[in-house]
Design an enzyme around this catalytic site. Structure first.
Site, PDB file in Angstrom:
ATOM      1  N   ASN A  10       0.964  -1.035   0.166  1.00 11.28           N
ATOM      2  CA  ASN A  10      -0.027  -0.054   0.019  1.00 11.28           C
ATOM      3  C   ASN A  10       1.051   1.215  -0.256  1.00 11.28           C
ATOM      4  O   ASN A  10       1.630   1.439   0.947  1.00 11.28           O
ATOM      5  CB  ASN A  10      -0.945   0.115   1.130  1.00 11.28           C
ATOM      6  N   GLU A  11       0.852   2.173  -1.144  1.00 10.70           N
ATOM      7  CA  GLU A  11       1.857   3.242  -1.334  1.00 10.70           C
ATOM      8  C   GLU A  11       3.317   2.819  -0.983  1.00 10.70           C
ATOM      9  O   GLU A  11       3.833   3.717  -0.159  1.00 10.70           O
ATOM     10  CB  GLU A  11       0.994   4.344  -0.400  1.00 10.70           C
TER      11      GLU A  11
END
Length: 388
Positions: free
Chosen positions: A70-71
């Site tokens: 995630n990111e």
């Protein structure tokens, strides 16, 4: 010579686990990075594919989609205590391939989404910067990633990436929330689809990529084109997006407009960031589409506007089981809009709306429509019609 290295404990770190003095966030109390970074292995167990497969296999409720990381491209900043080194193209790709392979071994029927990239800038390069792009034949990151995942499928003998997953947040600043900011917020939905809309932020003046028409985000068509070129068959997901102001009526109208655009342009999946208040503007935007007993059509229907103004209005139509659904958004702050509903099937319609002068007042009933009707949508109002 003796070298003294500071290993911060609970007295020197900005945040920490009160039950483990070693487990802090790797920042000094003033928010600056600790240098050299503490050794992550002192307080974290390295995550690997063996542990991932064990965890996935023991889940009682199987996921509908597995997203890898995630990111991760900003992990050196958001998780400096875990991964202090900047992540480039190659590491990000390897992480996705390794963990997607693990996921497919355990849950072969569950689709995988990646790379869950955080913003426009990182669609095109890594946190290392343009030297990393140059080292990869000057190919922007997402096109390069899609091509590499297609190659990974050939090597693995199976698809490892089902969804190109990205995050998208509007870049212009609307925090002032004055009349100008509200109007801008309502215009920004054009960045989701309109190739003629020059983004009203740094993206429009310094886009920083090697793509066509670079100052226009044109998000959904652009990403679908990249998929078609580099890895056909991949679906598109926006797993984080938001209105920019969940407490203002304009945030609710942005949400209604965005959901209509998602349907019109065939976005495969989307997830709203955070949980909006049920009776707040964004909660009511979802109520408009998803209230009890209602649905928005799976198949598009043609809607013609004599003088469309996408800055101030949105109209979306769909059909399901031969029944018409229609959503109209009036983004004008003080002007009602009259629509001529020519050639709509006559009969009884379920109708609901929210907004108007009361801000977030909601209302629903049934009405009868003839083949030709004028309908007036008040200012700052979103309307839903469903053929009974």
């Amino acid at each position: 010579m003796l070298l003294h290295i500071l290993i911060p404990d609970q007295s020197t770190q900005q945040r920490f686990d009160p039950f483990n003095a070693d487990a802090g966030n790797g920042l000094f109390p003033n928010g600056s990075y600790i240098t050299p970074p503490p050794d992550p292995s002192r307080v974290y167990t390295p995550w690997n594919t063996t542990l991932a497969k064990k965890w996935l296999s023991e889940l009682k409720n199987k996921p509908t989609i597995v997203t890898i990381d995630n990111e991760i491209e900003i992990a050196h900043s958001t998780h400096q205590d875990m991964h202090p080194d900047p992540i480039g193209y190659d590491e990000e790709l390897k992480r996705v391939v390794d963990f997607a392979t693990a996921s497919k071994e355990v849950l072969p029927d569950v689709p995988v989404g990646a790379p869950s990239t955080c913003s426009w800038w990182f669609y095109w390069t890594s946190v290392i910067g343009w030297s990393d792009t140059a080292a990869h034949d000057n190919i922007d990151f997402l096109p390069w990633f899609l091509a590499k995942m297609k190659e990974a499928e050939r090597i693995a003998g199976k698809r490892l990436l089902d969804y190109l997953d990205i995050h998208y947040y509007f870049q212009p600043d609307t925090t002032a929330n004055d009349a100008a900011a509200k109007a801008l917020r309502l215009r920004m939905t054009r960045s989701l689809w309109d190739p003629n809309y020059v983004d009203e932020s740094w993206v429009g003046t310094d886009p920083q990529n090697h793509q066509w028409n670079p100052s226009s985000v044109n998000l959904i068509p652009r990403m679908k084109t990249l998929i078609k070129i580099y890895y056909p068959g991949t679906k598109l997901s926006i797993s984080e997006w938001a209105s920019t102001n969940d407490d203002d009526i304009t945030g609710g109208l942005v949400t209604v407009d965005s959901l209509g655009i998602f349907g019109r342009y065939g976005l495969d999946a989307a997830t709203y960031w955070a949980t909006p208040a049920e009776m707040g503007p964004v909660g009511l935007a979802y109520w408009l589409y998803r209230g009890y007993g209602t649905y928005f059509g799976k198949f598009s229907a043609q809607v013609n506007l004599a003088t469309p103004n996408h800055d101030t209005q949105g109209v979306y139509a769909g059909t399901e089981n031969g029944k018409l659904t229609l959503v109209i958004v009036n983004k004008n702050p003080d002007t009602a809009i009259a629509f001529d509903l020519s050639n709509m099937p006559s009969g009884t319609y379920f109708i609901r709306h929210f907004g108007g002068g009361a801000g977030v007042a909601k209302w629903q009933t049934t009405i009868s429509l003839k083949a030709n009707n004028y309908i007036v949508v008040p200012a700052y109002t979103a309307l839903f019609l469903q053929q009974k």
